[in-house]
Scaffold this motif. Sequence first.
Motif, PDB file in Angstrom:
ATOM      1  N   UNK A  52       0.844  -1.268   0.188  1.00 14.45           N
ATOM      2  CA  UNK A  52       0.011   0.059   0.088  1.00 14.45           C
ATOM      3  C   UNK A  52       0.850   1.382  -0.153  1.00 14.45           C
ATOM      4  N   UNK A  53       1.761   1.240   0.745  1.00 13.90           N
ATOM      5  CA  UNK A  53       2.978   2.316   0.806  1.00 13.90           C
ATOM      6  C   UNK A  53       3.352   2.776  -0.570  1.00 13.90           C
ATOM      7  N   UNK A  54       3.888   1.453  -1.151  1.00 11.73           N
ATOM      8  CA  UNK A  54       4.427   1.806  -2.737  1.00 11.73           C
ATOM      9  C   UNK A  54       3.385   2.218  -3.667  1.00 11.73           C
ATOM     10  N   UNK A  55       2.333   1.756  -3.573  1.00  6.91           N
ATOM     11  CA  UNK A  55       1.341   2.131  -4.554  1.00  6.91           C
ATOM     12  C   UNK A  55       0.929   3.545  -4.446  1.00  6.91           C
ATOM     13  N   UNK A  56       1.179   4.361  -3.281  1.00  6.08           N
ATOM     14  CA  UNK A  56       0.667   5.640  -3.362  1.00  6.08           C
ATOM     15  C   UNK A  56       2.039   6.667  -3.167  1.00  6.08           C
ATOM     16  N   UNK A  57       3.117   5.965  -3.715  1.00  2.95           N
ATOM     17  CA  UNK A  57       4.363   6.818  -3.781  1.00  2.95           C
ATOM     18  C   UNK A  57       4.334   7.562  -5.215  1.00  2.95           C
ATOM     19  N   UNK A  58       4.793   8.699  -5.135  1.00  5.38           N
ATOM     20  CA  UNK A  58       4.751   9.179  -6.587  1.00  5.38           C
ATOM     21  C   UNK A  58       5.705   8.688  -7.496  1.00  5.38           C
ATOM     22  N   UNK A  59       5.575   8.983  -8.749  1.00  4.57           N
ATOM     23  CA  UNK A  59       6.536   8.411  -9.757  1.00  4.57           C
ATOM     24  C   UNK A  59       8.142   9.174  -9.492  1.00  4.57           C
ATOM     25  N   UNK A  60       9.125   8.049  -9.647  1.00  2.97           N
ATOM     26  CA  UNK A  60      10.301   8.666  -9.421  1.00  2.97           C
ATOM     27  C   UNK A  60      10.841   9.302 -10.561  1.00  2.97           C
ATOM     28  N   UNK A  61      11.286  10.615 -10.429  1.00  2.00           N
ATOM     29  CA  UNK A  61      11.925  11.451 -11.375  1.00  2.00           C
ATOM     30  C   UNK A  61      13.253  11.933 -10.988  1.00  2.00           C
ATOM     31  N   UNK A  62      14.298  11.263 -11.671  1.00  2.44           N
ATOM     32  CA  UNK A  62      15.547  11.410 -11.196  1.00  2.44           C
ATOM     33  C   UNK A  62      16.361  12.706 -12.271  1.00  2.44           C
ATOM     34  N   UNK A  63      15.521  13.334 -12.942  1.00  9.11           N
ATOM     35  CA  UNK A  63      16.157  14.487 -13.965  1.00  9.11           C
ATOM     36  C   UNK A  63      16.640  15.595 -13.079  1.00  9.11           C
ATOM     37  N   UNK A  64      16.347  15.757 -11.841  1.00  5.61           N
ATOM     38  CA  UNK A  64      16.844  16.803 -11.023  1.00  5.61           C
ATOM     39  C   UNK A  64      17.815  16.394 -10.137  1.00  5.61           C
ATOM     40  N   UNK A  65      18.094  15.195  -9.957  1.00 10.07           N
ATOM     41  CA  UNK A  65      19.245  14.835  -9.002  1.00 10.07           C
ATOM     42  C   UNK A  65      20.548  15.013  -9.397  1.00 10.07           C
TER      43      UNK A  65
END
Length: 219
Positions: A52-65
């Motif tokens: 349930x926690x993973x289901x509600x995580x926002x999509x990972x965006x590493x372009x700003x990392x």
Amino acid sequence: MAAGTSRSFDWRTWLVYTHRWLGIGGCLLFLVWFVSGVVLMYARMPSLSAEERLLRLPALDLTRATVAPADAAAHVGFAATTLRVSMLHGRPVYRFNAGRDWATVYADTGAALDALSPAQSVAIARGFAPEGSPVRHDTRLLDSDQWTLSSAIRPLMPLDRVALDDPAGTRIYVSARTGEAVLKSTRRQRVWGYLGAVMHWLYFTPLRRHLDIWVNLII
């Protein structure tokens, strides 16, 4: 005088009454253990599953990392053994952990997260609420309540408890230290959790908050 004193403090009478009331108390305790054990077979303490926690995580965006994990880890103040990469309010973050130590570092600037504001915790908890459901900040916990006594959760203090005000009476606990939801409970889970695990394990908050004293008493 000696005879009267002997009758007043007859040790045999005290022994009988002591044995009787200890027996009654023990029977009540075993009854509670039996009934709560049956409940415990079907109902556990409230929790937030990994799914349930993973289901509600926002999509990972590493372009700003722009900060490497190794560079970020050098400033957390402890030797991290695990690393999780996630998003926090639209920004990539590194979450470092070693035992009871946690640190969250923004991957775009290298700045450490000091603590979430209550409004930011509400924004995170909103992802668990049905669309249009009211969400409000309930309280900030500096120490555990009945449902956050776990040794896995206590190092994540302080926690913001957010009420979803839905029919299920859902509460989401957000760690102000790491910026993620760590526990979910509903009214039904709290009732059955109390009748089962709390009663069976004697998992009462005033006792379990001082775990070292509790362990020493048992030993």
